[in-house]
Write a protein that holds these residues in place. Structure first.
Motif, PDB file in Angstrom:
ATOM      1  N   ASP A  29       8.463 -40.305  45.906  1.00 17.56           N
ATOM      2  CA  ASP A  29       7.770 -41.370  45.178  1.00 17.56           C
ATOM      3  C   ASP A  29       6.301 -41.038  44.978  1.00 17.56           C
ATOM      4  N   PHE A  30       5.693 -40.459  46.006  1.00 16.99           N
ATOM      5  CA  PHE A  30       4.268 -40.107  45.901  1.00 16.99           C
ATOM      6  C   PHE A  30       4.072 -39.106  44.779  1.00 16.99           C
ATOM      7  N   GLU A  31       4.901 -38.104  44.738  1.00 18.65           N
ATOM      8  CA  GLU A  31       4.747 -37.054  43.728  1.00 18.65           C
ATOM      9  C   GLU A  31       5.041 -37.586  42.330  1.00 18.65           C
ATOM     10  N   SER A  32       6.006 -38.517  42.226  1.00 20.70           N
ATOM     11  CA  SER A  32       6.275 -39.044  40.881  1.00 20.70           C
ATOM     12  C   SER A  32       5.109 -39.884  40.397  1.00 20.70           C
ATOM     13  N   THR A  33       4.430 -40.588  41.314  1.00 17.12           N
ATOM     14  CA  THR A  33       3.300 -41.418  40.890  1.00 17.12           C
ATOM     15  C   THR A  33       2.111 -40.566  40.505  1.00 17.12           C
ATOM     16  N   ILE A  34       1.788 -39.559  41.321  1.00 21.82           N
ATOM     17  CA  ILE A  34       0.620 -38.732  40.966  1.00 21.82           C
ATOM     18  C   ILE A  34       0.936 -37.869  39.751  1.00 21.82           C
ATOM     19  N   LYS A  35       2.193 -37.571  39.539  1.00 26.44           N
ATOM     20  CA  LYS A  35       2.578 -36.839  38.319  1.00 26.44           C
ATOM     21  C   LYS A  35       2.280 -37.702  37.106  1.00 26.44           C
ATOM     22  N   ALA A  36       2.654 -38.961  37.206  1.00 23.48           N
ATOM     23  CA  ALA A  36       2.383 -39.867  36.090  1.00 23.48           C
ATOM     24  C   ALA A  36       0.897 -40.002  35.858  1.00 23.48           C
ATOM     25  N   CYS A  37       0.128 -40.024  36.943  1.00 21.30           N
ATOM     26  CA  CYS A  37      -1.322 -40.135  36.806  1.00 21.30           C
ATOM     27  C   CYS A  37      -1.944 -38.820  36.329  1.00 21.30           C
ATOM     28  N   ASN A  38      -1.148 -37.748  36.363  1.00 19.94           N
ATOM     29  CA  ASN A  38      -1.619 -36.424  35.942  1.00 19.94           C
ATOM     30  C   ASN A  38      -1.121 -36.097  34.543  1.00 19.94           C
ATOM     31  N   GLY A  39      -0.906 -37.105  33.769  1.00 16.56           N
ATOM     32  CA  GLY A  39      -0.459 -36.896  32.406  1.00 16.56           C
ATOM     33  C   GLY A  39       0.965 -36.424  32.318  1.00 16.56           C
TER      34      GLY A  39
END
Lengths: 381, 577
Positions: free
Chosen positions: A230-240
């Motif tokens: 979940d953490f990686e999917s959220t920061i991925k979304a925040c990373n364009g």
């Protein structure tokens, strides 16, 4: 052991004894053939513990009135305080666990992914359910379905597809030590930069140019955990929409283990809102109250997920994953009952995990009860 | 036969009216206790209460069993936690109660120490009794039955309700319930039989005028035994509760309905009752008989205008007196008078006018007074008024006044027949019946051809009063010496009694008929209890007696077959009043 044999032993195993365990699960107590065994997520383990044996304020668990056929919740960590031992380089030292009395010890599944992997290779049906902080991935579902087609052991249970039941809602927030150099309310975009390594000191965080020049220590959960996913999917979304490649300073720790953060003014890492509530309740004596704090103050259970400019927050759902074949089994769980174990424990809004009288057990674990049948839904590849 | 006048006094029996009614309340649990009761593994028993804190013994299976579950004692065991819960268990034959695997937690775990002080009286002290509170989200009994249906042969349809005082406790407080359809009834612990009560509502003054004053109702509650110390009394108007008064055992309890405004009585008929609502299971509820209260509207006022149309204006000529009543809907009668002289009366017409014409007013000044009495005295009020005084002139020719009088005599009621001591009515020779059981004789006392051979009743009394003719006879005697032989008059009867009307008479079959009554003779069988003419009995009566009618019928005589031969005589006496 096979579930069909457990039926034949029903009459012989009814004994007048109480489990009488309140609070944390006792890893030295081994599951019997008539018990329902669960493994998996660290995030969900105390929810499972309290549902099974009651909480630390005297609420009844399922096993209080059902001493002969129990819900046996095997924690993700051998340490009841939710801590894991990590060697050099953040490699976890995997403890052992006996899944059923009479079996040899095996590696203790630690995390959502480890639990799903364990049930997908559990042709003997020693594992009944998996705690998970995420839905199964499509790849995991494919393995489950394929395992049914390839089961060759005579009488082995065909695993079949994985069926998920949401039982609670939780949140994921960034945690720091209470005495920290981190500024308050760091945006998701800056979290991305911190974990990439493009922001290495606190004074590089947006709006904190006058802040500390100390080096940031980003902490991530262990691989395979639902939290890391979940953490990686959220920061991925925040990373364009681009997956984040971790910088060299990122370290690994057991998910939601405050010891990796508390006492280090430069540590920061994703943390379960519910676990934070549990810690702050004083449940775990190994935790010093107020030694960590969470960034932002959203209410657990909201559906909001942060964008790059928002304070990092992710609304999470907590799940119990079972074999789809067990959902409609005609074998009653308790002697005299018309319900199988899935429908008794997790599988309906009136089940032990779904019904309102059990809500207090979720609150004690720091999360909010919220039941929903997710069926065979998957998420991610 | 002798004919005599006698006066008869008739009396009316007074009826005692019942004013109280007892309603049997909810019956106590009638289902038998289970085979495992009392449960040796239970620390005590359980009782059920509603939201007001009243004990209940049954209810619906589709919602929470009760609002509160009260253990017969405090927390069991020395555990640190004060969280308890309620569970339902399904009995399993052959298993001790503490080994049942069919136990399902129904309520949430509750801290009874912190929550109970806010519960109703009797349920708020955990030091003496642990009480678990239910919620609408509890597992229902229906849901438990679906999950753990009762398959017990020893205790069918039975479920055990348990209160655990700690999650760590293995003992519990318990009660048993029996399910039938969608209702449950407590079967253990066994409840004492309810004492019935009687509720009485005192009589109320009726009718009353609306808004004229407050009405205080008085109710009393009486138990068949013991003393009531709690509960409430509802005062109702039909199905509407006027007020609820707490009842502590002191009679009467009162409730005052205000004279006006909210809660006051509206016009119309009201069926008032009082009901006793018990607060526990010791006494049954009951409802009183209905007291009817009629509330009438305030009578609308009327007005009167009296006028005299003197015509020629000469004394002893026609003068039309009229009274106009408003509103015209107020129908009634107007009486015209002058001084003490009643001049006459008339009813109002559709225009509200009542008028008469008098031709007896002498010369001089006259003041006519009119009094209106409405037919509907509830809706309209009466009123009186005077016409403007007028003067009648002296006629040209002096009138000659003559006093005329007429007398109405009292009149008389006379019975007559052609039979006398020298002309006795002959019943003929008695003959033995074919079975040889009795002697029998009969003869017509007048008939359609010879009605005058019967009894003639002639009434000329003033007032056209009604009359009743009765008959009685002595025992027949042969007059033998030293001891006469007798035939009991109970065997003497008058049957086929028929009035014979005279054409054109006021007593007739169409508008003023006589009602005949046969007097059956005793036929001397073992079961015949008739008294015949041996006891004075009515044979005919009429509502308006003036006129003449004849009564005929068959005189019959039964005598035992042992009767000695001879000629027997009696006196049959007819009386009228």
């Amino acid at each position: 052991m096979r579930k069909s044999i457990s039926v034949a032993l029903v009459g012989a195993t009814v004994v007048a004894c109480g489990l009488g365990v309140v609070g944390t699960a006792n890893a030295d107590n081994q599951p019997r053939v008539t018990d329902i065994v669960g493994v998996g997520s660290d995030t969900v383990q105390y929810v499972g513990d309290f549902l099974a044996d009651g909480d630390n304020v005297g609420s009844s668990g399922y096993n209080t009135n059902n001493p002969s056929r129990r819900m046996f919740n095997i924690d993700a960590t051998a340490d009841a305080a939710g801590r894991a031992v990590y060697g050099a380089g953040g490699v976890a030292i995997s403890p052992q666990v006996v899944l059923r009395s009479g079996l040899s010890p095996v590696a203790r599944p630690n995390g959502s992914g480890a639990g799903i992997a364990a049930i997908n290779t559990d042709a003997a049906h020693s594992i009944d359910y998996v705690r998970s902080s995420r839905l199964p991935k499509a790849s995991e579902q494919n393995i489950a379905v394929a395992s049914a087609a390839t089961a060759t052991s005579p009488g082995s249970a065909a695993n079949g597809a994985l069926h998920s039941f949401q039982i609670a809602v939780d949140g994921l927030q960034m945690a720091t030590a209470s005495a920290t150099n981190a500024p308050a309310n760091i945006t998701c975009g800056d979290i991305v930069a911190i974990y990439k390594g493009t922001i290495t000191t606190w004074n590089q965080v947006t709006g904190n140019s006058a802040g500390s020049t100390a080096t940031i220590v980003p902490v991530k959960p262990q691989a395979g955990s639902g939290t890391i996913g979940d953490f990686e999917s959220t920061i991925k979304a925040c990373n364009g929409g681009v997956a984040v490649t971790y910088g060299p300073s990122v370290i690994t720790s057991e998910e939601h283990d405050p010891s990796a953060i508390a006492g280090n003014p430069n540590a920061i890492g994703p943390f379960s809102s519910g676990r934070f509530n549990l810690l702050q309740s004083g449940y775990l004596s190994t935790y010093t109250l107020n030694s960590i704090k969470l960034q932002g103050s959203p209410v657990v259970g909201t559906t909001a997920t942060s964008g790059a400019a928002d304070v990092f927050y992710q609304a999470r759902k907590l799940f119990i994953i079972v074999r789809d074949a067990d959902v409609n089994s005609t074998i009653p769980f308790q002697n005299g009952s018309t319900l199988n174990w899935v429908k008794t424990l997790f599988g309906t809004a009136a089940s032990w995990a779904g019904k309102v009288p059990s809500a207090g057990l979720f609150t004690s674990a720091g999360v909010t009860q919220a039941w929903a049948d997710q069926g065979l839904t998957t998420s991610g590849a | 036969m002798k004919l005599t006048f006698k006066s008869v006094v008739a009396g009316a029996a007074a009826l005692a009216l019942a004013t109280g009614m007892t309603v049997v309340g909810a019956s106590s649990a009638s289902a038998a206790a289970a085979t495992y009761d009392p449960d040796p593994n239970a620390a005590g028993t359980l009782s059920f209460y509603d939201a007001a804190g009243n004990q209940i013994a049954g209810g619906s299976t589709t919602g929470p069993l009760a609002a509160y579950y009260k253990a017969s004692g405090p927390k069991v065991g020395a555990f640190a936690f004060n969280l308890g819960s309620m569970s339902i268990a399904t009995p399993q034959d052959g298993q001790p109660t503490n080994a049942w695997t069919t136990v399902e937690q129904t309520t949430s775990s509750q801290n009874y120490t912190t929550q109970q002080p806010g519960y109703p009286a009797g349920l708020n002290n955990p030091a003496t009794n642990v009480v678990i509170k239910s919620a609408s989200t509890d597992t229902s009994l229906v849901a438990h039955i679906t999950t753990f249906p009762n398959a017990s042969v020893q205790n069918p349809n039975t479920y055990q309700v348990r209160v655990y005082t700690s999650a760590s406790a293995t003992t519990y407080y318990s009660a048993n319930i029996v399910v039938s359809g969608t209702t449950w009834t407590q079967s253990f612990p066994v409840l004492p039989t309810q004492v019935t009560t009687t509720t009485t509502l005192a009589a109320v003054t009726s009718p009353v005028i609306v808004n004229a004053g407050a009405t205080t109702l008085f109710a009393s509650v009486t138990p068949a035994s013991g003393a009531i110390t709690s509960g409430a009394v509802n005062f109702l108007d039909g199905a509407t509760v006027l007020g609820t008064v707490a009842y502590t055992g002191s009679n009467p309890v009162t409730y005052t309905v205000p004279a006006s405004g909210a809660g006051s009585f509206a016009t119309g008929s009201h069926s008032l009752t009082a009901t006793y609502l018990p607060s526990g299971l010791g006494f049954s509820g009951s409802a009183s008989a209905v007291r009817t209260l009629v509330v009438n509207p305030v009578a609308s006022s009327t007005s009167i205008a009296v006028a005299a149309n003197v015509g020629s204006g000469v004394a002893l000529s026609p003068v039309v007196l009229s009274a106009t009543i408003t509103p015209t809907a107020a129908a009634g009668t107007v009486v015209f008078s002058e001084g003490a002289t009643n001049l006459g009366s008339a009813a109002t017409n559709a225009s509200g006018v009542a008028s008469i014409t008098v031709s007896t007013l002498v010369a001089g000044s006259h003041t006519i007074h009119a009094v209106f009495t409405p037919t509907d005295t509830v809706t309209y009020g009466g009123i009186a008024g005077d016409a403007t005084a007028f003067t009648l002139s002296t006629p040209l020719v002096d009138p000659d006044y003559q006093d005329i009088k007429v007398t109405v005599d009292n009149g008389s009621l006379i019975l007559s027949s052609p039979w006398s001591p020298t002309n006795k009515f002959d019943l003929g020779h008695m003959t033995l019946d074919p079975t040889g059981t009795y002697l029998y004789a009969s003869a017509k006392f007048g008939d359609v051809s010879n009605p005058a051979n019967g009894l003639t009743v002639t009434d000329t009394r003033a007032g056209n009063l009604g009359w009743t003719v009765s008959a009685v006879a002595n025992n027949f005697s042969d007059g033998a010496l030293p001891t006469a032989h007798l035939i009991d008059a109970k065997g003497f009867g008058f049957t086929g009694v028929t009035p014979r009307y005279i054409t054109g008479n006021a007593i007739n079959s169409a508008t003023n008929a006589v009602t005949p009554h046969d007097v059956a003779p005793n036929t001397l069988t073992a079961t015949d209890t008739h008294t015949g003419l041996g006891a004075k009995t009515a044979i005919a009566d009429v509502v308006n007696g003036d006129g003449t009618v004849r009564i005929t019928g068959l005189l019959e005589l039964y005598a035992p077959s042992s009767t000695v031969a001879g000629v027997y005589s009696t006196v049959l006496t007819f009386t009228a009043a």
